[in-house]
Design a protein around this motif. Structure first.
Motif, PDB file in Angstrom:
ATOM      1  N   ALA A 148       0.822  -1.216   0.000  1.00  0.00           N
ATOM      2  CA  ALA A 148       0.000   0.000   0.000  1.00  0.00           C
ATOM      3  C   ALA A 148       0.853   1.262   0.000  1.00  0.00           C
ATOM      4  CB  ALA A 148      -0.940  -0.004   1.201  1.00  0.00           C
ATOM      5  N   SER A 149       1.896   1.273   0.816  1.00  0.00           N
ATOM      6  CA  SER A 149       2.733   2.473   0.924  1.00  0.00           C
ATOM      7  C   SER A 149       3.451   2.781  -0.385  1.00  0.00           C
ATOM      8  CB  SER A 149       3.751   2.311   2.059  1.00  0.00           C
ATOM      9  OG  SER A 149       4.663   1.263   1.769  1.00  0.00           O
ATOM     10  N   ALA A 150       3.741   1.753  -1.160  1.00  0.00           N
ATOM     11  CA  ALA A 150       4.472   1.935  -2.415  1.00  0.00           C
ATOM     12  C   ALA A 150       3.619   2.576  -3.499  1.00  0.00           C
ATOM     13  CB  ALA A 150       4.999   0.586  -2.897  1.00  0.00           C
ATOM     14  N   ARG A 151       2.296   2.525  -3.358  1.00  0.00           N
ATOM     15  CA  ARG A 151       1.421   3.039  -4.421  1.00  0.00           C
ATOM     16  C   ARG A 151       0.428   4.081  -3.944  1.00  0.00           C
ATOM     17  NH1 ARG A 151      -0.324  -1.953  -6.925  1.00  0.00           N
ATOM     18  NH2 ARG A 151       1.626  -2.671  -6.042  1.00  0.00           N
ATOM     19  N   ALA A 152       0.502   4.454  -2.671  1.00  0.00           N
ATOM     20  CA  ALA A 152      -0.505   5.346  -2.102  1.00  0.00           C
ATOM     21  C   ALA A 152      -0.448   6.758  -2.687  1.00  0.00           C
ATOM     22  CB  ALA A 152      -0.335   5.412  -0.590  1.00  0.00           C
ATOM     23  N   ASP A 196      -9.259   1.173   5.932  1.00  0.00           N
ATOM     24  CA  ASP A 196      -8.330   0.440   6.807  1.00  0.00           C
ATOM     25  C   ASP A 196      -7.803  -0.840   6.175  1.00  0.00           C
ATOM     26  OD1 ASP A 196      -8.813   2.377   8.815  1.00  0.00           O
ATOM     27  OD2 ASP A 196     -10.602   1.302   9.467  1.00  0.00           O
ATOM     28  N   ILE A 197      -7.397  -0.770   4.928  1.00  0.00           N
ATOM     29  CA  ILE A 197      -6.956  -1.984   4.238  1.00  0.00           C
ATOM     30  C   ILE A 197      -5.587  -2.459   4.721  1.00  0.00           C
ATOM     31  CG2 ILE A 197      -8.314  -1.452   2.187  1.00  0.00           C
ATOM     32  CD1 ILE A 197      -5.680  -0.641   0.799  1.00  0.00           C
ATOM     33  N   GLY A 198      -4.905  -1.667   5.536  1.00  0.00           N
ATOM     34  CA  GLY A 198      -3.610  -2.087   6.070  1.00  0.00           C
ATOM     35  C   GLY A 198      -3.711  -2.990   7.275  1.00  0.00           C
ATOM     36  N   ASP A 199      -4.923  -3.273   7.764  1.00  0.00           N
ATOM     37  CA  ASP A 199      -5.079  -4.137   8.938  1.00  0.00           C
ATOM     38  C   ASP A 199      -4.618  -5.560   8.661  1.00  0.00           C
ATOM     39  OD1 ASP A 199      -6.160  -2.029  10.319  1.00  0.00           O
ATOM     40  OD2 ASP A 199      -8.240  -2.649  10.050  1.00  0.00           O
ATOM     41  N   ASN A 200      -4.813  -6.019   7.440  1.00  0.00           N
ATOM     42  CA  ASN A 200      -4.382  -7.347   7.003  1.00  0.00           C
ATOM     43  C   ASN A 200      -4.359  -7.330   5.479  1.00  0.00           C
ATOM     44  OD1 ASN A 200      -7.177  -7.936   6.182  1.00  0.00           O
ATOM     45  ND2 ASN A 200      -7.555  -8.160   8.388  1.00  0.00           N
ATOM     46  N   SER A 201      -4.102  -8.483   4.857  1.00  0.00           N
ATOM     47  CA  SER A 201      -3.933  -8.497   3.400  1.00  0.00           C
ATOM     48  C   SER A 201      -5.213  -8.858   2.644  1.00  0.00           C
ATOM     49  CB  SER A 201      -2.821  -9.465   2.997  1.00  0.00           C
ATOM     50  OG  SER A 201      -3.192 -10.803   3.299  1.00  0.00           O
ATOM     51  N   ALA A 202      -6.362  -8.826   3.305  1.00  0.00           N
ATOM     52  CA  ALA A 202      -7.601  -9.245   2.648  1.00  0.00           C
ATOM     53  C   ALA A 202      -7.886  -8.430   1.386  1.00  0.00           C
ATOM     54  CB  ALA A 202      -8.775  -9.143   3.622  1.00  0.00           C
ATOM     55  N   GLU A 243      -3.809   7.210   0.901  1.00  0.00           N
ATOM     56  CA  GLU A 243      -3.308   7.373   2.267  1.00  0.00           C
ATOM     57  C   GLU A 243      -4.043   8.546   2.899  1.00  0.00           C
ATOM     58  OE1 GLU A 243       0.815   7.719   4.877  1.00  0.00           O
ATOM     59  OE2 GLU A 243       0.899   7.916   2.694  1.00  0.00           O
ATOM     60  N   TYR A 244      -4.695   8.293   4.012  1.00  0.00           N
ATOM     61  CA  TYR A 244      -5.479   9.338   4.667  1.00  0.00           C
ATOM     62  C   TYR A 244      -5.297   9.232   6.176  1.00  0.00           C
ATOM     63  CZ  TYR A 244      -9.405  12.401   5.821  1.00  0.00           C
ATOM     64  OH  TYR A 244     -10.180  13.423   6.315  1.00  0.00           O
ATOM     65  N   GLU A 245      -4.700  10.259   6.751  1.00  0.00           N
ATOM     66  CA  GLU A 245      -4.461  10.331   8.190  1.00  0.00           C
ATOM     67  C   GLU A 245      -3.742   9.090   8.715  1.00  0.00           C
ATOM     68  OE1 GLU A 245      -8.165  11.295  10.086  1.00  0.00           O
ATOM     69  OE2 GLU A 245      -8.089  13.383   9.435  1.00  0.00           O
ATOM     70  N   GLY A 246      -2.726   8.657   7.972  1.00  0.00           N
ATOM     71  CA  GLY A 246      -1.881   7.560   8.413  1.00  0.00           C
ATOM     72  C   GLY A 246      -2.432   6.175   8.157  1.00  0.00           C
ATOM     73  N   LYS A 247      -3.594   6.073   7.513  1.00  0.00           N
ATOM     74  CA  LYS A 247      -4.170   4.781   7.191  1.00  0.00           C
ATOM     75  C   LYS A 247      -4.382   4.683   5.678  1.00  0.00           C
ATOM     76  CE  LYS A 247      -6.488   4.097  11.625  1.00  0.00           C
ATOM     77  NZ  LYS A 247      -7.788   3.774  12.290  1.00  0.00           N
ATOM     78  N   TYR A 248      -4.680   3.461   5.224  1.00  0.00           N
ATOM     79  CA  TYR A 248      -4.857   3.237   3.800  1.00  0.00           C
ATOM     80  C   TYR A 248      -6.290   2.857   3.461  1.00  0.00           C
ATOM     81  CZ  TYR A 248       0.240   3.116   3.836  1.00  0.00           C
ATOM     82  OH  TYR A 248       1.556   3.438   4.015  1.00  0.00           O
ATOM     83  N   ILE A 249      -6.767   3.417   2.357  1.00  0.00           N
ATOM     84  CA  ILE A 249      -8.102   3.151   1.837  1.00  0.00           C
ATOM     85  C   ILE A 249      -7.937   2.605   0.436  1.00  0.00           C
ATOM     86  CG2 ILE A 249     -10.325   4.179   1.202  1.00  0.00           C
ATOM     87  CD1 ILE A 249      -9.570   6.497   3.162  1.00  0.00           C
ATOM     88  N   GLY A 250      -8.689   1.558   0.103  1.00  0.00           N
ATOM     89  CA  GLY A 250      -8.668   1.016  -1.238  1.00  0.00           C
ATOM     90  C   GLY A 250      -9.896   1.484  -2.004  1.00  0.00           C
TER      91      GLY A 250
END
Length: 263
Positions: free
Chosen positions: A56-60, A230-236, A252-259
Motif C-alpha cells: 500500500a505504501s508503495a502506491r498510495a 483500513d486496508i492495512g489491517d491485514n492483506s484481505a 493514504e489518509y491520516e496515516g491509514k490506507y483506503i482502497g
C-alpha cells in the motif's frame, strides 16, 4: 503496563458485551463467530499485514489525487459547499458522550456517489455516521437510498447515538440495519440487489473482509465504485484485488490506507 483499574474496566466491558448478546437472540450467530474469531482464529485477523502495508505504501496517493484521477473532479469545494452541515455534524459529535469512529475520507465517498450518479449505495459500519452523511449529501439530490449495516454497540449504551451527525432532513433516504454484516447484508440484498457504490468499514478480520468483499463485489454494477477503509489491517483487500485481477487505487489518509476502484 495495564493497571488493575484498567483490567477491571476491561473485564466489566467484556461482561457487559456478553450480557448484551444474551439479551439479543437475533445476535447469537454473531456471538458464536466472535468466540471463534477471538480464540481459534485470533492470529488470522492480521494475516499478511506487513506485506500489505509495504504494498500500500508503495502506491498510495492523496485523497485529492484519487478523486481527480478516478472521478475527474476536484475536492476543493466540498467543505465550503456543505460548511454549515459539517459544522453542525462536528458539534453533534463533540456533544456525544460515547466515543465512536471519527470522520474518514468524506470527499472520496461523496464524489464516488456524484461520479456514479448513485441511486443505491451500501455501506458497512456507521458509528457517528460521517460516511453516511457524505453519502446522503449526494444521494438525496436524486432521492437515492443509502443502505447501512451497523452492529449494535453492546459494550456501551451508544445505540441511540449511532448516526448522530446525520441531520433529520436526510434520514428519509436512509435505511439502517442493526445487525452484524452476515445478518444485515442478506436483509439488504432482499430490498435491493444492485448498487452504484459500496463502502466497507466494519469487520476488520481477514475472513470477515473476504466474505463481505465477495458478497458486495458481485452486487456492484459495472462502472460502480468500491471503497474499503483500513486496508492495512491485514492483506484481505490486496488478496481480493489480486485474485480478481482488479487494478486498485490506494489512498493514504491520516496515516491509514483506503482502497478504491471502479468496477
Amino acid at each position: 503496563m495495564q493497571t488493575k483499574a484498567n483490567t477491571v474496566s476491561e473485564i466489566a466491558r467484556v461482561l457487559k458485551t456478553f450480557i448484551g448478546y444474551l439479551k439479543r437472540p437475533d445476535l447469537y450467530p454473531e456471538l458464536g463467530r466472535k468466540i471463534i474469531k477471538n480464540t481459534i482464529n485470533r492470529n488470522g485477523a492480521f494475516k499478511g499485514k506487513e506485506k500489505t502495508n509495504f504494498w500500500a505504501s508503495a502506491r498510495a496517493v492523496s485523497q485529492e489525487e484519487a478523486v481527480s484521477d478516478l472521478f475527474g473532479t476536484s475536492i476543493l469545494t466540498f467543505r465550503e459547499d456543505f460548511k454549515e452541515i459539517l459544522k453542525q455534524a462536528e458539534q453533534n459529535e463533540n456533544e456525544c458522550p460515547i466515543k465512536m469512529g471519527g470522520p474518514g475520507a468524506l470527499e472520496l465517498i461523496f464524489y464516488a456517489c456524484e461520479f456514479t450518479k448513485a441511486q443505491h449505495m451500501i455501506e458497512t459500519g456507521v458509528a457517528y455516521g460521517w460516511s453516511s452523511l457524505a453519502s446522503l449529501l449526494s444521494l438525496s439530490k436524486r432521492n437515492g437510498i443509502l443502505y447501512s449495516s451497523d452492529m449494535p454497540y453492546l459494550a456501551q449504551d451508544g445505540d441511540k447515538y449511532v448516526g448522530c451527525v446525520v441531520p433529520n432532513s436526510l434520514k428519509d433516504n436512509w435505511r439502517l440495519y442493526r445487525f452484524a454484516d452476515k445478518e444485515s447484508l442478506p436483509k439488504i440484498f432482499g430490498e435491493n440487489k444492485i448498487f452504484d457504490v459500496v463502502h466497507y468499514d466494519s469487520d476488520k478480520s481477514y475472513n470477515g473482509r473476504m466474505w463481505a468483499y465477495e458478497e458486495l463485489y458481485k452486487r456492484l454494477r459495472k462502472g460502480g465504485v468500491f471503497i474499503s477503509d483500513d486496508i492495512g489491517d491485514n492483506s484481505a483487500y490486496q488478496d481480493f484485488c489480486e485474485q480478481n485481477r482488479i487494478l486498485t487505487t490506494v489512498v493514504e489518509y491520516e496515516g491509514k490506507y483506503i482502497g478504491v476502484f471502479i468496477k
